[in-house]
Write a protein that holds these residues in place. Structure first.
Motif, PDB file in Angstrom:
ATOM      1  N   THR A 126     -32.251  18.328 -53.889  1.00  0.00           N
ATOM      2  CA  THR A 126     -32.590  19.489 -53.860  1.00  0.00           C
ATOM      3  C   THR A 126     -31.164  20.206 -52.485  1.00  0.00           C
ATOM      4  N   VAL A 127     -31.255  21.502 -52.905  1.00  0.00           N
ATOM      5  CA  VAL A 127     -30.202  22.769 -52.850  1.00  0.00           C
ATOM      6  C   VAL A 127     -30.779  22.804 -50.808  1.00  0.00           C
ATOM      7  N   THR A 128     -29.950  22.151 -50.058  1.00  0.00           N
ATOM      8  CA  THR A 128     -30.079  22.727 -48.837  1.00  0.00           C
ATOM      9  C   THR A 128     -29.761  24.107 -48.748  1.00  0.00           C
ATOM     10  N   SER A 129     -31.437  24.479 -47.996  1.00  0.00           N
ATOM     11  CA  SER A 129     -31.958  25.907 -48.034  1.00  0.00           C
ATOM     12  C   SER A 129     -32.757  26.178 -46.846  1.00  0.00           C
ATOM     13  N   GLN A 130     -32.445  28.151 -46.602  1.00  0.00           N
ATOM     14  CA  GLN A 130     -33.487  27.565 -45.597  1.00  0.00           C
ATOM     15  C   GLN A 130     -34.549  28.563 -46.353  1.00  0.00           C
ATOM     16  N   ASN A 131     -35.667  28.884 -45.709  1.00  0.00           N
ATOM     17  CA  ASN A 131     -36.632  29.705 -46.536  1.00  0.00           C
ATOM     18  C   ASN A 131     -36.202  31.761 -45.711  1.00  0.00           C
ATOM     19  N   LEU A 132     -35.853  31.778 -47.834  1.00  0.00           N
ATOM     20  CA  LEU A 132     -36.025  33.087 -46.804  1.00  0.00           C
ATOM     21  C   LEU A 132     -37.252  33.854 -46.177  1.00  0.00           C
TER      22      LEU A 132
END
Length: 406
Positions: A106-112
């Motif tokens: 999945t796309v590397t993403s921090q949690n908002l």
């Protein structure tokens, strides 16, 4: 409007051999239903910008590409789709140098509310004017339900699926990405999309504040930030509630042009664009130290240990910088012109030497892609004042302009 095509796109003006890497990319796009985007590739090849983009794709190394799906591209006006230069620049804002795919594909993403920031390939001066000729960035984060959402967009934009082709991450999205606009347009759009930003009072104040433009004639503070002179800035702009709450303190400055000029400069970092993931102790445009710290209630900015504000909204991208919204005015009228000049000169001299990011944009000591604090010192911070000071600020416009050491 664009019509999706099921025909494998020719990627160069001549026929393409079966083992042509670009043809393979087009095949990968078509195989994943992204046929409309594949159909744009011949148009991109008609532009020098598009040809540079193709060379980057063929040069090897890891790349990531946010690809609008067929429905999204069907909304693109035909005059844009047929304009090779414009189209190539817009597509460049969809491509990032580096790997942004995590092990779960999945796309590397921090949690908002924490975010991930990537440096795109868009660096045409008609679209971006950051320090050191840096390319524009893209900001995204993961919602509680796992959906990856791209921020700073006029329409809600989310990642639909992920495909890995060799070292290229292909992320299907449901809107065409829009590059960041000018400072004033970004604030207007932000207030419209997120009323909680509430910076319209500050924007109105800047619209009514005169400072010298590049040609020596007075222009509004807003037009100055919108213009080509400022290349790289960080603005900590107080929201409406902050301006209202600071009225007693600011009223005491009425008639003191020098103090107003210094206070403005202590809200601005000149010559450096610091995102939420790269906030580091800096020197303001008035020469005071700006420090950052984070606790359980949020991330804060302090000006010279005299005034502190919580940052309530981050990473409002502009063509030539970034804006962060704060909930208190930084009431600091101390200054150090020598420190301000030194910080700006250092920022402008080192910016061209900064290595290009090949992954999430973050400070060297950052431990996450969210808000953070560091101990280094670079440049400085941003923002505004109060309704009671309208007439005073207009009168001291020439002094206010000195807050930017250009």
């Amino acid at each position: 409007m664009l019509t999706p095509t099921l025909i494998l796109a020719l990627l160069v003006t001549t026929s393409v051999a079966q083992n042509d890497p670009l043809a393979a990319i087009a095949q990968a796009l078509n195989a994943n239903g992204l046929t409309a985007f594949a159909g744009l590739l011949p148009t991109l090849n008609q532009s020098a910008v598009g040809q540079r983009l193709f060379r980057t794709l063929l040069a090897g190394g890891k790349l990531s590409m946010f690809v609008p799906n067929n429905q999204a591209l069907s909304q693109v006006p035909q005059d844009v789709a047929n304009n090779a230069d414009l189209l190539s620049n817009i597509v460049s804002y969809h491509v990032l140098q580096g790997n942004f795919t995590d092990p779960s594909r999945t796309v590397t993403s921090q949690n908002l509310p924490n975010v991930t920031i990537g440096r795109t390939l868009l660096n045409d001066s008609s679209f971006v004017q950051l320090e050191g000729n840096r390319s524009q960035v893209l900001v995204w984060g993961k919602e509680s339900n796992g959906t990856v959402r791209i921020l700073n967009q006029p329409n809600n934009t989310t990642v639909q699926n992920v495909t890995i082709f060799n070292d290229l991450g292909i992320y299907s999205i449901d809107q065409v990405l829009t590059p960041p606009p000018s400072f004033s347009q970004a604030l207007v759009a932000g207030n419209t999309a997120s009323p909680g930003l509430s910076t319209d009072a500050a924007l109105a104040l800047l619209n009514n504040t005169s400072i010298p433009g590049p040609d020596g004639n007075n222009v509004s503070f807003t037009n100055y930030l919108d213009g080509p002179t400022v290349k790289g800035f960080t603005f900590f702009i107080p929201n409406n509630a902050a301006l209202q709450a600071a009225q007693p303190a600011l009223a005491s400055l009425q008639g003191n042009a020098s103090a107003v000029r210094v206070l403005l400069g202590n809200h601005i970092i000149n010559g450096s664009t610091l995102y939420s993931t790269t906030l580091t102790n800096s020197t303001s445009a008035s020469g005071e130290t700006l420090t950052f710290f984070t606790n359980s209630s949020g991330t804060y900015v302090s000006s010279g240990n005299l005034s502190t504000a919580r940052i309530t909204a981050t990473n409002v991208l502009t063509k030539n910088g970034v804006v962060h919204v704060i909930e208190q005015v930084l009431v600091n009228t101390q200054e150090n012109p020598a420190a301000a000049s030194s910080a700006y000169n250092q920022a402008t001299s080192t910016a061209p030497q900064t290595a290009a990011e090949t992954g999430p944009v973050s400070s060297p000591t950052s431990t996450s892609a969210g808000n953070n604090s560091n101990t280094g010192s670079t440049n400085g911070a941003s923002s505004t004042f109060k309704n009671a000071l309208y007439s005073v600020v207009v009168i001291v416009g020439n002094i206010v302009g000195a807050a930017f050491i250009m």
